[in-house]
Scaffold this active site. Structure first.
Site, mmCIF file in Angstrom:
data_model
loop_
_atom_site.group_PDB
_atom_site.id
_atom_site.type_symbol
_atom_site.label_atom_id
_atom_site.label_comp_id
_atom_site.label_asym_id
_atom_site.label_seq_id
_atom_site.Cartn_x
_atom_site.Cartn_y
_atom_site.Cartn_z
ATOM 1 N N CYS A 59 2.145 4.755 -1.792
ATOM 2 C CA CYS A 59 2.104 3.425 -2.411
ATOM 3 C C CYS A 59 1.311 3.530 -3.704
ATOM 4 O O CYS A 59 0.343 4.289 -3.784
ATOM 5 C CB CYS A 59 1.436 2.423 -1.470
ATOM 6 N N CYS A 68 7.997 -1.735 12.801
ATOM 7 C CA CYS A 68 7.345 -1.801 11.497
ATOM 8 C C CYS A 68 7.875 -0.634 10.667
ATOM 9 O O CYS A 68 7.647 0.524 11.019
ATOM 10 C CB CYS A 68 5.836 -1.703 11.717
ATOM 11 N N GLU A 121 6.071 7.053 7.924
ATOM 12 C CA GLU A 121 5.920 6.673 9.328
ATOM 13 C C GLU A 121 6.592 5.346 9.651
ATOM 14 O O GLU A 121 6.752 4.495 8.794
ATOM 15 C CB GLU A 121 4.430 6.592 9.658
ATOM 16 N N CYS A 158 -6.939 0.418 2.245
ATOM 17 C CA CYS A 158 -5.690 0.857 2.864
ATOM 18 C C CYS A 158 -5.546 2.373 2.808
ATOM 19 O O CYS A 158 -5.718 2.986 1.750
ATOM 20 C CB CYS A 158 -4.515 0.193 2.152
ATOM 21 N N CYS A 174 -2.307 -1.351 11.457
ATOM 22 C CA CYS A 174 -2.109 -1.756 10.057
ATOM 23 C C CYS A 174 -3.002 -0.958 9.123
ATOM 24 O O CYS A 174 -4.199 -0.848 9.362
ATOM 25 C CB CYS A 174 -2.516 -3.219 9.850
ATOM 26 N N LEU A 220 -3.256 -11.509 1.255
ATOM 27 C CA LEU A 220 -4.178 -12.255 0.381
ATOM 28 C C LEU A 220 -5.580 -11.631 0.388
ATOM 29 O O LEU A 220 -6.091 -11.240 -0.642
ATOM 30 C CB LEU A 220 -4.209 -13.723 0.820
ATOM 31 N N CYS A 238 -4.799 -0.569 -2.986
ATOM 32 C CA CYS A 238 -5.696 -1.517 -2.316
ATOM 33 C C CYS A 238 -6.845 -0.705 -1.699
ATOM 34 O O CYS A 238 -6.609 0.339 -1.087
ATOM 35 C CB CYS A 238 -4.952 -2.317 -1.253
ATOM 36 N N ASN A 292 -8.839 -1.877 10.238
ATOM 37 C CA ASN A 292 -8.675 -0.616 10.966
ATOM 38 C C ASN A 292 -9.227 0.516 10.128
ATOM 39 O O ASN A 292 -8.689 0.817 9.068
ATOM 40 C CB ASN A 292 -7.194 -0.371 11.264
HETATM 41 N N1 SAH Z 1 2.374 -3.382 0.637
HETATM 42 C C1 SAH Z 1 2.677 -4.448 1.544
HETATM 43 C C2 SAH Z 1 3.086 -3.917 2.868
HETATM 44 C C3 SAH Z 1 1.983 -3.263 3.658
HETATM 45 S S1 SAH Z 1 1.780 -4.250 5.062
HETATM 46 C C4 SAH Z 1 1.516 -5.398 1.632
HETATM 47 O O1 SAH Z 1 0.490 -5.119 1.025
HETATM 48 O O2 SAH Z 1 1.634 -6.443 2.238
HETATM 49 C C5 SAH Z 1 0.354 -3.727 5.759
HETATM 50 C C6 SAH Z 1 -0.651 -4.853 5.972
HETATM 51 O O3 SAH Z 1 -1.809 -4.245 6.509
HETATM 52 C C7 SAH Z 1 -1.047 -5.495 4.671
HETATM 53 O O4 SAH Z 1 -1.420 -6.830 4.860
HETATM 54 C C8 SAH Z 1 -2.253 -4.685 4.331
HETATM 55 O O5 SAH Z 1 -3.079 -5.336 3.400
HETATM 56 C C9 SAH Z 1 -2.908 -4.517 5.672
HETATM 57 N N2 SAH Z 1 -3.825 -3.391 5.719
HETATM 58 C C10 SAH Z 1 -3.896 -2.335 4.882
HETATM 59 N N3 SAH Z 1 -4.879 -1.511 5.246
HETATM 60 C C11 SAH Z 1 -5.457 -2.044 6.332
HETATM 61 C C12 SAH Z 1 -6.503 -1.631 7.192
HETATM 62 N N4 SAH Z 1 -7.127 -0.492 6.999
HETATM 63 N N5 SAH Z 1 -6.805 -2.419 8.234
HETATM 64 C C13 SAH Z 1 -6.126 -3.558 8.471
HETATM 65 N N6 SAH Z 1 -5.114 -3.992 7.698
HETATM 66 C C14 SAH Z 1 -4.789 -3.253 6.636
#
Ligand code: SAH
Length: 383
Positions: free
Chosen positions: A117, A110, A97, A124, A357, A238, A121, A314
């Site tokens: 991935c 974006c 996407e 996510c 996100c 972080l 995490c 989210n």
């Molecule tokens: N892998 C990279 C790029 C992904 S960016 C990274 O981890 O930075 C997407 C951003 O959204 C990251 O900061 C991720 O931690 C955050 N993210 C992931 N799942 C989320 C969620 N359910 N709600 C809000 N932010 C989230």
């Protein structure tokens, strides 16, 4: 770079030096590469036949051996806030996407760097799908190329019909690109770096380095490599102020703990003359959102060129996390501000189309395999 079906070289995957070499190999002069880039990136033209200032026989050779091919669009969704999300085809069975977020003063695209991935995490949605494959340089550049063309097309259509913009942001172009879609860009550095070069090249998308942001979950050795290769803005996920909690939320932390990660960030800024690193921090109710945790975060970052971007969590189906309440998020921000650490709260966009996100999942894919006896003969792709 070469598509197996046609054996043509996709020019969207070639940064300028590689394009110059390709053109030379076709018997063209070096400056033809710039002309080509001008057509491709400034004018959004993908058909060599339309590139009228190139000699006819050179165009014929290009048509035989090259292509300008962006990923196919499988579907598009529009949010009431003007955010647009496209589902793009990676191959017969896989999709990824990209999201366009119009704001009053900018248009942010974006893009994804991988299908799925591997980093797992816990909060996510993309992680749920596991890792499928890296996107190629052409697939990443192709996302920007495609979005620019789609936005342009909508604007031309409206101009010709005299129809007013129907949604907020319909008049926006791509002014900023963030590698914050699906995937971990630093796990695909080999393809990401050439894509960044094309985004920044004057003859490419000509974006300033401050308008291109790479977001990483914290692959420390790759941050050092990135510092040698490019100077785009860096964002780091972080999400926790201590290793015990971060190990749980961002498991790569077990390999590269916070102290090492921060050291790599400051090194990146020193090398790249960067202004600051943005630290993303997802606000999870009762997990990482206490005042004490805000103070611990402030202690980590105080005195360093850092900004904190608080992301309201989210939710997605099956998650056990909940979003911190607005007052809690504001209190967290205030704790940081009071301690001299810059902090902002990210406005959630495109929630009604699961474009926010961490919600990108490419989940239309039905990964049910079609079997004949024990042999897998296909994978069904459901729209
Ligand atoms: N892998 C990279 C790029 C992904 S960016 C990274 O981890 O930075 C997407 C951003 O959204 C990251 O900061 C991720 O931690 C955050 N993210 C992931 N799942 C989320 C969620 N359910 N709600 C809000 N932010 C989230």
């Amino acid at each position: 770079m070469t598509s197996a079906a046609t054996e043509r070289t996709n020019l969207l995957g070639l940064p300028r030096p590689a394009l110059e070499a390709f053109v030379a190999q076709l018997g063209g002069k070096r400056f033809r590469a710039r002309q080509l880039m001008n057509w491709m990136y400034k004018r959004g033209v993908g058909s060599f036949a339309d590139m009228t200032d190139l000699a006819r026989d050179f165009r014929t050779r290009l048509t035989a051996q090259a292509e300008v091919r962006a990923p196919d669009i499988l579907s598009e969704q529009r949010s009431s806030d003007g955010t647009r999300k496209w589902l793009l085809r990676a191959d017969a069975a896989q999709a990824f996407e990209m999201v366009f977020i119009p704001e009053p003063d900018r248009g942010t695209l974006c893009i994804s760097s991988q299908v799925g991935c591997a980093l797992d995490c816990s909060f996510c949605a993309t992680a749920r799908q596991g890792f499928n494959r890296n996107l190629s340089t052409a697939e990443m550049v192709g996302q920007v190329w495609l979005a620019a063309r789609e936005l342009e097309r909508g604007q031309r259509q409206r101009a010709s019909t005299g129809e007013p913009a129907s949604a907020p942001g319909d008049e926006r172009h791509v002014t900023n690109v963030v590698l914050m879609g699906m995937g971990e860009p630093l796990a695909n550095l080999r393809n990401v770096v050439p894509a960044l070069r094309i985004l920044l090249d004057d003859f490419g998308f000509d974006l300033s380095r401050r308008r291109v942001t790479l977001s990483t979950s914290g692959l420390v050795p790759q941050i050092y490599k990135l510092a040698q290769e490019t100077n785009v803005a860096l964002a780091v996920s972080l999400h926790a102020p201590d290793d015990a909690l971060r190990n749980e939320l961002v498991p790569i932390n077990r390999k590269h703990p916070i102290a090492q990660l921060l050291q790599a960030c400051w090194h990146y800024l020193d090398e790249q003359n960067g202004r600051s690193v943005t630290f993303e921090y997802v606000m999870l109710e009762g997990v990482n959102d206490s005042a004490a945790q805000a103070r611990a975060l402030a202690r980590l970052l105080k005195g360093h060129p850092a900004k904190v971007n608080l992301i309201p969590f989210n939710p997605f189906p099956g998650t056990h996390y909940r979003r911190s309440s607005a007052p809690v998020i504001q209190r967290f921000r205030d704790e940081l501000l009071q301690r001299g650490v810059l902090a902002t709260i990210r406005r959630t966009r495109g929630e009604d189309i699961d474009a926010a996100c961490g919600q990108l999942a490419g989940r239309v894919i039905d990964r049910t395999t079609v079997r004949l006896g024990s042999k897998v003969i296909g994978v069904a792709l459901q729209p």
